[in-house]
Design an enzyme around this catalytic site. Structure first.
Site, PDB file in Angstrom:
ATOM      1  CB  ILE A  19       0.478  -5.252  14.139  1.00  0.00           C
ATOM      2  CG1 ILE A  19      -0.290  -4.447  13.084  1.00  0.00           C
ATOM      3  CG2 ILE A  19      -0.013  -4.901  15.545  1.00  0.00           C
ATOM      4  CD1 ILE A  19      -1.774  -4.760  13.020  1.00  0.00           C
ATOM      5  CG  ASP A  61       2.209 -23.422  14.427  1.00  0.00           C
ATOM      6  OD1 ASP A  61       1.440 -22.432  14.474  1.00  0.00           O
ATOM      7  OD2 ASP A  61       2.016 -24.396  13.670  1.00  0.00           O
ATOM      8  CG  ASN A  88      -0.050  -9.126  16.170  1.00  0.00           C
ATOM      9  OD1 ASN A  88      -0.862  -8.388  15.604  1.00  0.00           O
ATOM     10  ND2 ASN A  88       1.088  -9.510  15.602  1.00  0.00           N
ATOM     11  CB  SER A 140      -9.430  -7.108  11.747  1.00  0.00           C
ATOM     12  OG  SER A 140      -9.691  -6.406  10.548  1.00  0.00           O
ATOM     13  CE1 TYR A 153      -7.289 -11.304   9.165  1.00  0.00           C
ATOM     14  CE2 TYR A 153      -8.951  -9.658   8.623  1.00  0.00           C
ATOM     15  CZ  TYR A 153      -7.763 -10.002   9.234  1.00  0.00           C
ATOM     16  OH  TYR A 153      -7.038  -9.056   9.914  1.00  0.00           O
ATOM     17  CE  LYS A 157      -7.437 -11.164  12.650  1.00  0.00           C
ATOM     18  NZ  LYS A 157      -6.383 -11.042  13.692  1.00  0.00           N
ATOM     19  CB  VAL A 186      -2.051  -1.902   9.673  1.00  0.00           C
ATOM     20  CG1 VAL A 186      -0.745  -1.456  10.325  1.00  0.00           C
ATOM     21  CG2 VAL A 186      -3.215  -1.742  10.652  1.00  0.00           C
TER      22      VAL A 186
END
Length: 272
Positions: A19, A61, A88, A140, A153, A157, A186
């Site tokens: 992305i 980073d 992102n 997400s 995750y 998110k 995606v």
């Protein structure tokens, strides 16, 4: 090429692939000067060479607050004040809550959430002083629903949705726009790795949304509109919207049913 972002400075993290790479190409195609940020110096240099004039590679980073401050200072010095910040950069690992290690949890939060926080913190004073700018966080659909085997995750998110809401209040009336974009599946290397892990739900890589479509949604979100923006195929967006109109208990039943094969396999492995 000129476009709606002609002459503007856009910072994109995670810009070496997926992305982020699609965003870099999109904004550059709209005439922006693009600052490319990721950990891979070689990949970033290749992207900068592809995009040409106005693109600058800045290896960093974003899990490191000092690196984030350095990135904002470097971009401002080399390309001028930042008009759009696209946070992102992120990592996705499949893990059940019982299996999350301390190091995995910390890496997920520092990368997926911390980077967005530290970059926004460093960029906001300049945007506030100029009375304009946009911050777009990439979350997400799994930042809106909890899914089994996506423990670290989902938590990270979800946090980006909260961060966007906090920023929307704190920056109200300053001229700085805030949005959080929530893509579905995606077509990226990350999705291929996710499916290689094992059973999941949603569109497989070959049928997933193109990253270019998400990039276009991100660029539109930076111009204004809703705080939370879904990025998915029209039919899937309608289904997602319909699911959120249901009582929570029904939504949970739908999600659990979508992952029933995974949960059945998990119980078998645990001998339960």
């Amino acid at each position: 090429m000129s476009g709606s972002y002609s002459g503007q400075t856009v910072l994109v993290t995670g810009a070496s692939r997926g992305i982020g790479l699609a965003c870099a190409r999109h904004f550059s195609g709209q005439g922006a000067r693009v600052a490319l940020v990721a950990r891979s110096a070689d990949r970033l240099e290749a992207v900068a060479a592809e995009l040409g004039n106005g693109a600058v590679a800045i290896p960093a980073d974003t899990a490191d607050p000092a690196d984030c401050a350095r990135v904002i200072a470097t971009v401002t010095e080399r390309l001028g004040p930042i008009d759009v910040l696209v946070s992102n950069a992120g990592i996705l690992r499949r893990d059940f809550i019982e299996d999350i290690s301390v190091s995995d949890f910390e890496e997920s939060y520092r990368t997926n959430v911390g980077g967005a926080v530290w970059l926004a913190k460093a960029a906001i004073p300049g945007m506030r002083e100029r009375g304009r700018g946009a911050i777009v966080l990439v979350s997400s659909e799994l930042g809106l629903i909890g899914a089994p085997s996506y423990g670290s995750y989902c938590m990270s998110k979800f946090a980006l949705i909260g961060l966007a809401e906090v920023l929307s209040h704190e920056l109200a009336g300053t001229g700085v726009r805030v949005a959080v974009v929530c893509p579905g599946n995606v077509r990226t290397d990350q999705l291929a790795e996710e499916y290689a892990w094992g059973l999941g739900a949603g569109a497989p890589p070959e049928k997933a949304l193109a990253p270019e479509a998400v990039a276009a949604t991100i660029a539109a979100a930076a111009e204004g509109g809703p705080l939370v923006v879904l990025a998915d195929k029209p039919a899937l967006k309608l289904g997602f919207d319909a699911m959120f109109a249901m009582p929570r208990r029904l939504r949970l039943m739908i999600i659990r049913d979508a992952y029933k094969a995974l949960l059945k396999d998990r119980r078998a492995r645990l001998g339960a």
